[in-house]
Design an enzyme around this catalytic site. Structure first.
Site, PDB file in Angstrom:
ATOM      1  N   CYS A 172     -36.686  19.786 -26.695  1.00  0.00           N
ATOM      2  CA  CYS A 172     -36.243  20.381 -25.434  1.00  0.00           C
ATOM      3  C   CYS A 172     -35.286  21.540 -25.664  1.00  0.00           C
ATOM      4  CB  CYS A 172     -35.600  19.336 -24.528  1.00  0.00           C
ATOM      5  SG  CYS A 172     -33.978  18.784 -25.092  1.00  0.00           S
TER       6      CYS A 172
ATOM      7  N   ASN B 174       0.849  -1.196   0.000  1.00  0.00           N
ATOM      8  CA  ASN B 174       0.000   0.000   0.000  1.00  0.00           C
ATOM      9  C   ASN B 174       0.882   1.242   0.000  1.00  0.00           C
ATOM     10  OD1 ASN B 174      -1.642   2.157   0.519  1.00  0.00           O
ATOM     11  ND2 ASN B 174      -2.950   1.077   1.994  1.00  0.00           N
ATOM     12  N   PHE B 175       1.195   1.718  -1.206  1.00  0.00           N
ATOM     13  CA  PHE B 175       1.968   2.953  -1.354  1.00  0.00           C
ATOM     14  C   PHE B 175       1.049   4.082  -1.804  1.00  0.00           C
ATOM     15  CE2 PHE B 175       5.969   0.407  -2.755  1.00  0.00           C
ATOM     16  CZ  PHE B 175       6.187   0.025  -1.435  1.00  0.00           C
TER      17      PHE B 175
ATOM     18  N   CYS C  48      -2.228   5.176  -0.031  1.00  0.00           N
ATOM     19  CA  CYS C  48      -3.167   5.857   0.852  1.00  0.00           C
ATOM     20  C   CYS C  48      -2.730   7.300   1.076  1.00  0.00           C
ATOM     21  CB  CYS C  48      -3.250   5.101   2.180  1.00  0.00           C
ATOM     22  SG  CYS C  48      -4.517   5.764   3.249  1.00  0.00           S
TER      23      CYS C  48
END
Lengths: 423, 449
Positions: free
Chosen positions: A346, A132-133, A135
């Site tokens: 429209c 996990n590089f 967070c």
């Protein structure tokens, strides 16, 4: 019936749908439920020295009455002891041998710290580890997570440690909070990583409470930046995945795609850009694990309709078409066409083109009814009218048969550089 | 049957409460945001064109979406000070919602009326008075009638800085909003609350019990004021001309509706058991449904032509039927039958369309028993109050029973303007509001000369 089985850097799973590291994969109870629902794999919530979380952790923004267009969190890694997590991981893997179980890890940036935990993880019989590089909040202030991922030298160094001390395939999870995703991806490869996964969350303030003047989520009147994810970040993720997939030096490294995947369609787009698996978090936090049912048979049905027998048979097929602007065909000409039979009058195409584009849609009033028509001479084929039209297939873009050959900008006579050369 | 079966107290308390409960419940905030998100925010939107007062409908709906309720409400109230009432009583299914592009796309329009009600209800709950008056111009203007046309004109004129005196024949403001429509369309005293909001601007004095032709005359108003706006509606009621129309129990529908609306205690209001309503407009629907809710057993509306020709919209007809009212088409009354001076039934002759677009009797008849017959075949302009008025030789032109007007309500008399149901055109609240607004703008220009 399409074969959804995947072999991602040696990690096998019955389908490419993994749950990303996060609250849904926090403990055995959730992971068992996910596997019962049909998920092909999980990346366990990041294991490391247990932290304490705040209350008030998530926020989301809505768009046009659509809930959770984007989602943010200020949670940290697992708040449970390392040995509890590892014991549960071992047990879950034993009970679900056909599913992928990957352990996300985050420890301080020293080799002994990494060695210590990797040796323990080796005992779990899990299928792989994910570093996990990425967070971007909280842990990064403690010298971990994105603060590692933002420095390619650190990415390479820790990847090397991981390969040295782990007996499992190593996936490096990349942060998008950098200028050039290729730098950390190349560093991971140089460090020996077996795969990359991306993107982690985007550093963000998702909203400000205008009564209390606190960023949200608010912890007693204050907010810190969070990690943004969900449908809103998918385009950012796709582009970073594409950058890696087409890079001459890095291409070929297995990629696990993360970022706003909520349907089989989203997943197929990531796979088309060369992802071997996808990871999902926000969508299950919004709807529960049951969404995997549609992901699995939706992807299978689509693959059958396109006659793709396996994931690998269409993986990466969009990569050659992801080119630099200079390689686009300057002779390609599109025009808009409005189907008057399905037009509901429209006026959105007209006002969008008139105010903000090329004044290429005329408006006529006859007996109380309105007719909007494309002025071909003014239309530049920008797609804006077709995008704002609320009626499906009412405005279509068609290619003009101009019989002109492919022409890149470098060869275009309108390129000032060519004009200079001609003189 | 010498004693007609007309009695009070036929329902219990819950039954009477039905009479004063919204027939269309309002949206809550969550529902309003969901519904608002269905609006495409059209450019040159057909709904705006279909609104007689020209409310910027996509604009106010967008403001509901963004949580800007005050802005939404003011976008409604600026062009239409009766925006709250119109949200309740407008036949939106033949106006804005009919032309909503969602109708073309999926036959399910954005519920513009309910969204308009949401914005205005939320805003009124704040009790804010958002409008201000310009500096006093010293000009005095008389307005006849405190209904939608009159109060719309009065409000706009006061905003311009003119001093307005409204002469109202009855004892309360609101006109048909207060006296002429079903209670379940405007429960909880909404008509009075809205009138208070409008009059809360200031600069408007209302004199009640002042009817044109008795307490006041047009000649005097012209002498005493700088300009006059006539918005007295159609006070006369078209009567049945058939044999027996004079019998007891034959009642103008508007009279009964007014009694019901002004009744303090509905359980004291007598109602028959077998009711026949003659007519095909909203008044017929309103009197029929309310009679049924008061406890009448059999309520039948009889209209001389088919459902398409009824001026009550399809939506209103369905509403009445779902409430237990029967509607019979293609029959006209030929005589009212009675005993001892009171109605006991009505004889109808079946009708059919003839070749020149009218109807003709077939000679075939049937009878419906009735202890009460409500006549709802239209109101008409009561011209007599103007007879013999001293107009200094000028004439107020009347055509086909309505005051003849040119642009912005100008009548044949200089300085006299008219609008609402007393002039030709659609007899709709929203049209009356627009008439009053346009006449006020014209009067302001006229006075600036």
């Amino acid at each position: 019936m399409a074969d959804l089985r995947t072999n991602f850097a040696g990690i096998k799973s019955p389908n490419p749908f993994w749950l990303a590291s996060g609250p849904p994969t926090d403990k055995a109870y959730n992971v068992n439920r996910a596997f019962e629902a049909g998920w092909g794999g999980v990346v366990w919530k990041t294991v490391g020295d247990p932290i304490i979380n705040t209350t008030s952790r998530y926020w989301a923004n809505d768009h046009n009455n659509s809930h959770v267009a984007g989602f943010t969190n200020i949670e940290l890694i697992s708040d449970r002891p390392i040995d509890v997590n590892l014991r549960e991981i071992k047990e879950v893997k034993k009970n679900w041998p056909d599913r992928a179980v990957v352990v996300s890890l985050m420890v301080p940036c020293t080799e002994p710290d990494w060695e210590d935990i990797l040796v323990k993880v080796n005992e779990t019989d899990a299928d792989g580890i994910e570093l996990n590089f990425g967070c971007p909040h909280g842990m990064s202030e403690r010298g971990m997570g994105a603060s590692v991922g933002q420095v390619p030298e650190y990415v390479e160094m820790v990847s090397r440690w991981a390969k040295k001390h782990s007996n499992m395939p190593v996936i490096v999870k990349l942060t998008p909070n950098i200028t050039d995703i290729l730098a950390p991806a190349a560093a991971a490869k140089a460090g020996g990583a077996d795969a990359v996964s991306l993107i982690n969350t985007v550093a963000s303030i998702v909203s400000v409470d205008l009564d209390t003047m606190s960023p949200l989520p608010s912890v007693n009147g204050k907010g810190s930046h969070g990690g943004y994810c969900g449908p809103a970040v998918r385009p950012i993720a796709l582009r970073m995945v594409g950058d890696i997939a087409r890079d001459e030096k890095i291409a070929g490294i297995p990629i696990s795609g993360i970022g706003g995947v909520g349907t089989w369609h989203d997943a197929a787009e990531f796979i088309a850009l060369d992802c071997g698996t996808v990871q999902v978090c926000t969508a299950v936090m919004h709807h529960g694990f049951r969404i995997v049912s549609d992901m699995v048979d939706g992807l299978s049905n689509w693959m059958d309709s396109k006659e793709y027998p396996t994931i690998d048979s269409f993986r990466g097929q969009a990569v050659p078409n992801f080119v630099r602007w200079e390689e686009l065909d300057m002779n390609y000409e599109l025009l808009a066409r409005i189907n008057q039979d399905t037009c509901i009058e429209c006026g959105k195409c007209h006002i969008a083109c008139e105010d903000t584009a090329h004044q290429a849609i005329s408006m006529k009033r006859t007996n109380g009814s309105r007719t909007y028509e494309v002025i071909d001479e003014e239309c530049v084929g920008c797609n804006l009218c077709a995008l704002v039209c609320p009626v499906e297939n009412c405005i279509t873009m068609y290619a003009v048969e101009n019989k002109k050959p492919y022409l890149a900008w470098q060869d275009d006579p309108r390129n000032p550089a060519n004009a200079a050369a001609a003189e | 049957m010498s004693h007609p079966d007309i009695a009070a107290g036929r329902r219990d308390a819950a039954g009477y409460a039905e009479l004063n409960t919204d027939s269309k419940p309002p949206l809550n905030s969550g529902q309003a945001v969901i519904e608002a998100s269905r609006c495409y925010y059209c450019f040159d939107a057909p709904c705006v064109e279909a609104c007689p007062t020209g409310i910027d409908i996509p604009g106010f709906i967008g403001k509901i979406s963004s949580g800007n309720i005050r802005g939404a409400a003011l976008d409604i109230l600026e062009p239409n000070i009766f925006g709250g009432m119109c949200a309740r009583v407008c036949p939106t299914e033949v106006l804005c919602e009919q032309v909503c592009v969602r109708t073309a796309q999926e036959e399910k329009p954005v519920t513009i009326g309910l969204l308009q009600r949401h914005a205005t209800d939320q805003f009124f709950a704040t009790n804010e008075q958002p409008f201000t008056r310009a500096a006093d111009t010293g000009k005095k203007i008389a307005v006849v009638g405190a209904g939608p046309a009159g109060l719309s004109a009065a409000h706009r004129l006061s905003r311009f800085g003119h001093s307005v005196t409204v002469f109202e024949a009855l004892s309360k403001p609101g006109g048909l909003n207060e006296y002429g429509i079903a209670a379940y369309k405007v429960p909880n005293m909404f008509a009075q609350k809205e009138a208070s909001f409008i009059l809360g601007l200031g600069g408007i004095e209302v004199q009640y019990g002042k009817a044109l032709g008795s307490e006041i005359t047009l000649g005097d108003l012209r002498n005493d004021f700088d300009a006059v706006f006539l918005g007295m509606g159609q006070f006369g009621v078209r009567a049945l001309e058939d044999e027996g129309a004079e019998l007891g129990g034959v009642v103008p529908a508007v009279k009964f509706i007014a009694e019901l609306r002004q009744a303090g205690d509905l359980s004291k209001l007598p109602v028959g058991r077998k009711i026949v309503v003659i007519g095909g407009g909203n008044t017929a629907i309103d009197v029929a449904v309310q009679s049924h809710r008061l406890g009448a057993e059999d309520v039948t509306i009889v209209y001389r032509r088919g459902p398409e020709q009824m001026s009550a919209t399809g939506h209103e007809q369905e509403f009445a039927k779902s409430d237990g009212v029967r509607i019979r088409h293609w029959a006209k009354p030929s005589r009212v039958i009675g005993e001892d001076g009171h109605v006991t039934g009505v004889e109808f002759e079946r009708t059919r369309a003839n070749s020149n677009g009218g109807i003709e009797g077939t000679g075939d008849t049937y009878e419906l028993p009735a202890d009460t017959v409500f006549i709802a075949i239209g109101q008409m302009f009561e011209g007599t109050p103007l007879d013999g008025d001293s107009l200094d030789g000028d004439t107020l032109e009347i055509q086909s029973g309505r005051i003849q007007v040119g642009e912005a309500g100008a009548t044949s008399l200089q300085g006299v303007y008219a609008g609402g149901d007393c002039v030709a055109g659609e007899d709709l609240t929203v049209q009356a509001v627009e008439d009053g607004k346009q006449a006020a703008i014209a009067i302001d220009q006229y006075l600036k000369g």
